[in-house]
Design a protein around this motif. Structure first.
Motif, short mmCIF file in Angstrom:
data_model
loop_
_atom_site.label_atom_id
_atom_site.label_comp_id
_atom_site.label_asym_id
_atom_site.label_seq_id
_atom_site.Cartn_x
_atom_site.Cartn_y
_atom_site.Cartn_z
N GLN A 70 -20.59 -4.31 -2.91
CA GLN A 70 -19.25 -4.39 -3.48
C GLN A 70 -18.95 -5.85 -3.79
O GLN A 70 -19.22 -6.72 -2.95
N PRO A 89 -17.55 0.81 -5.05
CA PRO A 89 -16.26 1.45 -4.74
C PRO A 89 -15.09 0.55 -5.13
O PRO A 89 -15.23 -0.68 -5.14
N ARG A 101 0.82 -1.22 0.00
CA ARG A 101 0.00 0.00 0.00
C ARG A 101 0.86 1.26 0.00
O ARG A 101 0.60 2.21 -0.73
N GLY A 106 -8.09 2.55 -3.73
CA GLY A 106 -6.96 3.24 -4.37
C GLY A 106 -5.84 2.31 -4.79
O GLY A 106 -5.37 2.37 -5.93
P1 XMP Z 1 -12.05 -2.77 4.33
O1 XMP Z 1 -11.21 -3.72 3.56
O2 XMP Z 1 -11.26 -1.88 5.26
O3 XMP Z 1 -12.69 -1.79 3.25
O4 XMP Z 1 -13.20 -3.45 5.02
C1 XMP Z 1 -13.74 -0.89 3.46
C2 XMP Z 1 -13.96 -0.12 2.16
O5 XMP Z 1 -12.82 0.66 1.85
C3 XMP Z 1 -12.23 0.26 0.63
N1 XMP Z 1 -10.77 0.28 0.78
C4 XMP Z 1 -9.97 1.24 0.31
N2 XMP Z 1 -10.25 2.35 -0.41
N3 XMP Z 1 -7.95 2.90 -0.47
C5 XMP Z 1 -9.22 3.17 -0.82
O6 XMP Z 1 -9.45 4.18 -1.50
C6 XMP Z 1 -7.59 1.80 0.27
O7 XMP Z 1 -6.42 1.59 0.57
C7 XMP Z 1 -8.66 0.94 0.67
N4 XMP Z 1 -8.71 -0.21 1.39
C8 XMP Z 1 -10.01 -0.60 1.45
C9 XMP Z 1 -12.77 -1.13 0.36
O8 XMP Z 1 -12.76 -1.43 -1.03
C10 XMP Z 1 -14.15 -1.03 0.95
O9 XMP Z 1 -15.04 -0.38 0.07
#
Ligand code: XMP
Length: 519
Positions: free
Chosen positions: A440, A396, A302, A399
């Motif tokens: 999603q 969504p 990341r 990134g």
């Molecule tokens: P998690 O995996 O934390 O994801 O349950 C929750 C929401 O956030 C998105 N996601 C990200 N979006 N950068 C982003 O812009 C990132 O690094 C990132 N990591 C998770 C994920 O797709 C979900 O919608």
């Protein structure tokens, strides 16, 4: 947002309910702008905003304990119309010297509400004597404050709603904002329109006009830079800016080689040709893959992507002359979460998403036209601006892209396998009308090999996991209960069409404790 559109507003005081944002959205659905303020906002601050009415939200505390959340009592002594929901009702009861008692039993779930004569129920038909409502409380009002009239009851809450028409103060033990409450929206509409006297001009067409005018005033004839990703928010910002300032909008699109199949081409088609945007494309696949080489640690992956993105973006920016502003697709829930209105937790969970930190590097003033809008409003505005449906309804996408969905070291061959599997999953979700029903969905590449048989030969190939989540806020989520037959079909197609895959699994974990993404 400035202008007359937001001059008519309802303020929601947040006492910590999980439904606070939902109340604000429901008010806007009635066509009236709403804003959330912390529970302890002063009466002076409130009156400066000139609201037509106020809603006190629910909350997890008890009004009878030391932890009770304070509010400025002048609010309830004023002649502002106020609706208290759950904790809000109990605070109101206590303020006007009624009594609130702890129940021996928490009431959670559906209840039948018996309705008596009440001015806040005039939106319901005369014949409505009972409605199904959603309850979620421990305490309840046990003695009416003086001058108040009981207007509804349920089995567990004899005083489930009250009103003092003269003082324009109303209280509900139930939650009119959740969809489990029948006709809740009609009741809220009566409060907002009939009691608070709002006319309701908060509509997509008016919002678009106001946003465009705001941008014109702020930006004048200067140049604005916008990073676009193909997601809903940045596309709507692009469409708005393009209408407001035309050629003075400069867009940068970075292809980091971690996008879905056909995505970069699609963005070109929709935004460049469709909206006639000036897009500076940066094909940086090689660079990103080179930087990611050998890295298997998810957090480090990341970080590399975030840093490389900033480097590429800055390099692209230098090619463009005289930029005065940076536009961003920040939306209202981001503003609420980072303002500390929530207990800070949400903010921490999301902070790793803001990998870029571009504003700090660029030192440019920001243009954030969506920062007073909820996601569903952004979608409605996108529709009003003529963006295609599939773009508006797109799930969504993180990134760091497919890097968080390809476990272990990132390699082009593996990304291609993932893209192919993901494409099949998306194709089938769309053709079975399931895409819009889940929040999603995506495929994940697992770098382990498992056995399969083709004809008489055993083969050892990779595993693909499918994930489909249902959620409203992405903070908690459930695995979508996709039909087995459907999953079988997707699995068969993936294994038959992609020779490097021998097995498909479906992820059934909830968030928490699992997250939506795999890395
Ligand atoms: P998690 O995996 O934390 O994801 O349950 C929750 C929401 O956030 C998105 N996601 C990200 N979006 N950068 C982003 O812009 C990132 O690094 C990132 N990591 C998770 C994920 O797709 C979900 O919608």
């Amino acid at each position: 947002m400035k202008r007359a559109l937001t001059s008519e507003k309802i303020i929601i005081l947040d006492f910590g309910s999980q439904y606070t944002q939902l109340i604000a959205r429901r008010i806007r659905e009635v066509g009236v702008y709403s804003e959330i303020l912390p529970h302890n906002a002063s009466f002076k601050k409130l009156t400066a905003l000139n609201p037509a009415g106020l809603i006190m939200s629910g909350g997890p505390e008890s009004v009878n304990t030391k932890k009770a959340l304070k509010f400025d009592p002048k609010i309830l002594d004023s002649d502002l119309p106020v609706l208290g929901i759950c904790y809000g009702m109990q605070s109101m009861a206590q303020h006007f010297r009624g009594k609130v008692s702890a129940s021996s039993k928490r009431e959670f779930g559906n209840a039948i509400l018996k309705i008596y004569k009440g001015s806040i129920f005039t939106g319901l038909s005369n014949k409505t004597k009972e409605v199904n409502v959603w309850m979620s409380h421990g305490d309840k009002v046990s003695k009416l404050p003086k001058g108040f009239k009981k207007i509804a009851s349920s089995k567990n809450s004899p005083i489930a709603a009250f009103e003092n028409k003269k003082l324009k103060k109303y209280g509900f033990q139930f939650h009119p904002e959740v969809t489990h409450t029948d006709q809740g929206q009609k009741i809220l509409k009566t409060f907002v329109k009939d009691i608070c006297g709002c006319k309701g001009s908060w509509k997509p067409k008016n919002i678009v006009e106001a946003l465009i005018e705001d941008i014109k005033i702020k930006v004048g004839n200067k140049k604005v830079l916008l990073g676009i990703s193909g997601g809903v928010d940045s596309s709507v910002v692009a469409a708005l800016l393009s209408k407001a300032i035309g050629k003075n909008l400069e867009c940068i699109f970075v292809d980091n080689g971690l996008l879905r199949k056909g995505e970069a081409e699609q963005v070109k088609k929709d935004l460049k040709r469709g909206l006639k945007l000036k897009i500076n494309f940066s094909d940086s696949e090689q660079l990103f893959l080179k930087k990611l080489k050998g890295e298997t640690d998810p957090e480090k992956k990341r970080k590399i992507i975030g840093k490389t993105f900033v480097d590429v973006f800055l390099k692209e920016t230098q090619k463009i002359k005289n930029i005065s502003f940076l536009a961003q697709g920040t939306i209202y829930p981001d503003v609420i979460e980072s303002s500390g209105l929530k207990n800070g937790k949400a903010h921490v969970i999301k902070s790793h998403h803001n990998v870029g930190g571009l504003p700090d590097y660029l030192k440019l003033p920001l243009v954030e036209p969506l920062n007073s809008l909820f996601k569903d409003e952004v979608r409605k505005i996108g529709k009003e601006l003529g963006l295609p449906d599939y773009l508006i309804k797109r799930h969504p996408f993180p990134g760091p892209g497919l890097a968080v969905r390809s476990i272990g070291e990132i390699k082009k061959e593996k990304l291609e396998i993932l893209r192919a599997a993901d494409y099949i999953f998306m194709e089938e979700l769309n053709s079975h009308n399931l895409y819009d029903k889940v929040s999603q969905a995506f495929a994940v590449f697992l770098p382990i090999k498992s056995v399969g048989v083709v004809g008489d030969a055993r083969r050892y190939e990779y595993v693909i996991a499918l994930r489909a989540a249902e959620t409203t806020d992405f903070m908690t989520a459930n695995a979508a209960k996709l039909d087995h037959k459907f999953l079988n079909l997707v699995s068969d197609r993936i294994i038959n069409e992609i020779p490097q895959v021998s097995r498909v699994v479906y992820d059934i974990s909830s968030k928490p404790p699992a997250t939506i993404e795999w890395e």
